[in-house]
Design a protein around this motif. Sequence first.
Motif, PDB file in Angstrom:
ATOM      1  N   PRO A 568       0.836  -1.215   0.000  1.00 10.19           N
ATOM      2  CA  PRO A 568       0.000   0.000   0.000  1.00 10.19           C
ATOM      3  C   PRO A 568       0.863   1.256   0.000  1.00 10.19           C
ATOM      4  N   VAL A 569       0.245   2.370  -0.431  1.00 12.09           N
ATOM      5  CA  VAL A 569       0.987   3.625  -0.507  1.00 12.09           C
ATOM      6  C   VAL A 569       0.240   4.726   0.233  1.00 12.09           C
ATOM      7  N   VAL A 570       0.993   5.790   0.490  1.00 11.73           N
ATOM      8  CA  VAL A 570       0.446   7.024   1.043  1.00 11.73           C
ATOM      9  C   VAL A 570       0.635   8.100  -0.016  1.00 11.73           C
ATOM     10  N   MET A 571      -0.380   8.953  -0.184  1.00 10.03           N
ATOM     11  CA  MET A 571      -0.252  10.059  -1.130  1.00 10.03           C
ATOM     12  C   MET A 571      -0.450  11.376  -0.391  1.00 10.03           C
ATOM     13  N   LYS A 572       0.432  12.325  -0.694  1.00  8.95           N
ATOM     14  CA  LYS A 572       0.408  13.614   0.008  1.00  8.95           C
ATOM     15  C   LYS A 572       0.676  14.735  -0.976  1.00  8.95           C
ATOM     16  N   VAL A 618       2.470  15.832  -6.278  1.00 11.84           N
ATOM     17  CA  VAL A 618       1.920  14.926  -5.271  1.00 11.84           C
ATOM     18  C   VAL A 618       2.949  13.837  -5.018  1.00 11.84           C
ATOM     19  N   LEU A 619       3.191  13.540  -3.744  1.00 14.40           N
ATOM     20  CA  LEU A 619       4.127  12.488  -3.369  1.00 14.40           C
ATOM     21  C   LEU A 619       3.398  11.158  -3.257  1.00 14.40           C
ATOM     22  N   VAL A 620       3.936  10.165  -3.885  1.00 15.53           N
ATOM     23  CA  VAL A 620       3.464   8.790  -3.732  1.00 15.53           C
ATOM     24  C   VAL A 620       4.525   8.067  -2.916  1.00 15.53           C
ATOM     25  N   CYS A 621       4.157   7.675  -1.692  1.00 13.18           N
ATOM     26  CA  CYS A 621       5.150   7.213  -0.714  1.00 13.18           C
ATOM     27  C   CYS A 621       4.880   5.788  -0.252  1.00 13.18           C
ATOM     28  N   GLN A 622       5.961   5.098   0.059  1.00 14.81           N
ATOM     29  CA  GLN A 622       5.875   3.814   0.744  1.00 14.81           C
ATOM     30  C   GLN A 622       5.151   4.004   2.070  1.00 14.81           C
ATOM     31  N   MET A 623       4.257   3.060   2.403  1.00 22.25           N
ATOM     32  CA  MET A 623       3.542   3.142   3.672  1.00 22.25           C
ATOM     33  C   MET A 623       4.308   2.349   4.731  1.00 22.25           C
ATOM     34  N   VAL A 624       4.642   3.034   5.842  1.00 20.07           N
ATOM     35  CA  VAL A 624       5.380   2.411   6.949  1.00 20.07           C
ATOM     36  C   VAL A 624       4.480   2.468   8.171  1.00 20.07           C
ATOM     37  N   GLU A 625       4.167   1.301   8.740  1.00 27.16           N
ATOM     38  CA  GLU A 625       3.151   1.268   9.789  1.00 27.16           C
ATOM     39  C   GLU A 625       3.674   0.873  11.164  1.00 27.16           C
ATOM     40  N   GLN A 626       4.509  -0.157  11.255  1.00 21.59           N
ATOM     41  CA  GLN A 626       4.842  -0.750  12.540  1.00 21.59           C
ATOM     42  C   GLN A 626       5.958   0.026  13.239  1.00 21.59           C
ATOM     43  N   GLY A 627       5.618   0.721  14.318  1.00 19.18           N
ATOM     44  CA  GLY A 627       6.627   1.468  15.046  1.00 19.18           C
ATOM     45  C   GLY A 627       5.993   2.527  15.929  1.00 19.18           C
ATOM     46  N   VAL A 628       6.831   3.399  16.467  1.00 20.19           N
ATOM     47  CA  VAL A 628       6.387   4.511  17.307  1.00 20.19           C
ATOM     48  C   VAL A 628       6.785   5.809  16.627  1.00 20.19           C
ATOM     49  N   GLU A 629       5.838   6.738  16.578  1.00 15.27           N
ATOM     50  CA  GLU A 629       6.094   8.023  15.933  1.00 15.27           C
ATOM     51  C   GLU A 629       6.819   8.963  16.892  1.00 15.27           C
ATOM     52  N   MET A 630       7.970   9.447  16.438  1.00 20.40           N
ATOM     53  CA  MET A 630       8.759  10.409  17.193  1.00 20.40           C
ATOM     54  C   MET A 630       8.918  11.678  16.357  1.00 20.40           C
TER      55      MET A 630
END
Length: 743
Positions: A568-572, A618-630
């Motif tokens: 999956p991707v993220v778009m921004k 528009v940025l089409v980005c790799q989706m990174v899910e598992q972790g903690v947001e800092m």
Amino acid sequence: MLGSTHGTLTSDLRARVVACGEQHRDAVHDAASHTASDGDTDVSGRPLYAPVPDLDRFFRPASVAVVGASDAEGRPNTGITRQLIAWADRVGARLHPVHPVRTHVFGLPCAPSVKALPEPVDLAVLLVGDPLPLIDELADAKVKFAVAFASGYAETGEEGAAAQARLAAAVERAGVRLLGPNTNLNAFEEFRDDLDGPAIALITQSGHQGRPVFTLQQLGVRLSHWAPTGNEADLETADFISYFAERPEVGAIACYVEGLKDGRSFLLAADRAARRGVPVVAVKVGRTEAGARMAASHTGKLTGADQVVDAAMRQYGVIRVDGLDELQDTSALLARARKPLADGVVVYSISGGTGAHFSDLATAAGLRLPRLSEGKQAELHQWIPEYLSVANPVDNGGHPVGDWRGRKIIDAILADPEVGVLICPITGPFPPMSDKLAEDLVAAAEATDKLVCVVWGSPVGTEEAYRTTLLGSSRVATFRTFANCITAVRAYLDHHRFASSYLSPFDEAPRTPSPSFRKARALLRPGAQLSEHAAKQLLRAYGIRVPREQLVTSAAASVRAAALVGYPVVMKASGARLAHKTELGLVKVGLTSASQVRDAYRELTDVARYEEVELDGVLVCQMVEQGVEMVVGVTQDVLFGPTVTVGLGGVLVEVLRDAAVRVPPFGEGQARAMLDELRGRALLDGVRGGPPLDVDALVEVVLRVQRMALELGDELVELDVNPLMVLPRGQGAVALDALAVCR
């Protein structure tokens, strides 16, 4: 090195930390422990070591001129002249009054001007309303130091600040070192010369605030110097810290600071004191907005963001206290107490209630109260009834302190190798017990290298046991309140823990730009905010990992990019002046098909047009899910320049406000200490069955961002990496979004 893969930087730093630590332990009290000369500069051309001004001739001049001297009754200058004559006599200086019309002042020949003096003078005290016209004359006469008492400068507002700037410029051109303006006579006080042991050197911007520390002499605590810096047009707090740190008689430096003239100079001076192992204790006003306004109106200085000031002081071992009573008690303890042999604290008292109360407060403050061993408890029960607890706190029940058993108990506690500090709170005088207890504590303190503290709780303070027995001992540290004792003991243990492992950040500061700097600088756009895509290129230049992504300008290109990036991707939406994309609906997450990507592109560009946001794509980005947001960022502080912040990130960063800050340069140890300060630190270790996260990767990002801040300097006004997704251990950290503002 900055372009290397995850793990290399931290391992290299760890090796350097070990090596430098071994060198430092052999040279902690040796000024020659600098790894480079005092003329070295860092990558931005700033000095790496504090110069030490030669202030010997200020505090002990051979000759003094008093310009504006008077002996006319009722004139303010008369009292000052009289005090200076007495001071000159004490320090063995020849004093020369200067006045344009008088021939004698207090029987001393009076010269009409400085240039007419019979000899060169080391110090000129200027009792005139406007010292500026005298500066060139002082330079021609080769005067080394001058003191200006005149007020009406930066403390009064813009016009006064301009006058002070003219005075500072004249002093710099002339090569004269100036104390003041808006200072006082504190430097010329009468110090007791019958006291032994290490001394406190005192620095104050407001003279009256130093009075409590100065009066410690009446309790037998030695003071060696008092520097009332005033408005600091020239000589500043940092100059005196550097000078006092090199004085063999100085055991601690006590400061009352309203505003710092220059943050970098202060840190360099604190670094010199830390290298020498000399504790610096400071009251720094301005914690609140009201306090900051008051400080600025009084000294004409900026106080800066208090969080940054606080972090910078901790970083260099400056012990910050809140009150003048804490300043005097903590400084006195640090100046006189020997290095601790252990960090364990034992509380010993006549009353079980007193011991329990004090122990609760001490434990809450972070002091370690070890449980005494079964063998030690059995030994103590030889003299203390079995029904009383002696595990720590030690309750003697009262009666044993009145006879031979009292000293046996104290000696037995101090003999425990885990005990470094014994604290005895005596809440009130009860002569059959308290007087003998005080005598035994003093005798035991004289026979041990361990710290013995007493809290004398009587509000009267005239008791013989207090005034003569306790205060008459140079080995017992006596306090009047529980809180001050705990604050001072904690500072004492923290200082020696810090000093034993101190590695100067300036020794590790980069001297030359890295290849990353040249790449990054080419990406900056003066006066502009970079788009997310451009800001991530800046991160890439410093080896900070970002997701796979592509910048596209059409729906068809977005579909091709998604296939390359991988679903999956993220778009921004991406634009140079686009900061809070989520709030504007300009982020689409979890897209899993070409049709979703195509629709998302159209929706994002439609929203951008509606919001009148200019996009570069528009940025089409790799989706990174598992972790903690800092979040990791750089901001420019008015006093210290670039600062680095790390904290819990994501959309709640401004709500949680869980962050730690440091002033570059700093090493891996400080980067890890930043993480330990976070309330949410446990999230990085794995919670609710989750895996521990890659803390090493997070530390590496912090250090790389720090290198960026050092090298780009004030060209990088702000950097915000949020969120930085910290992945499970061994998988690294990925900067999912970034904002950068250029000067």
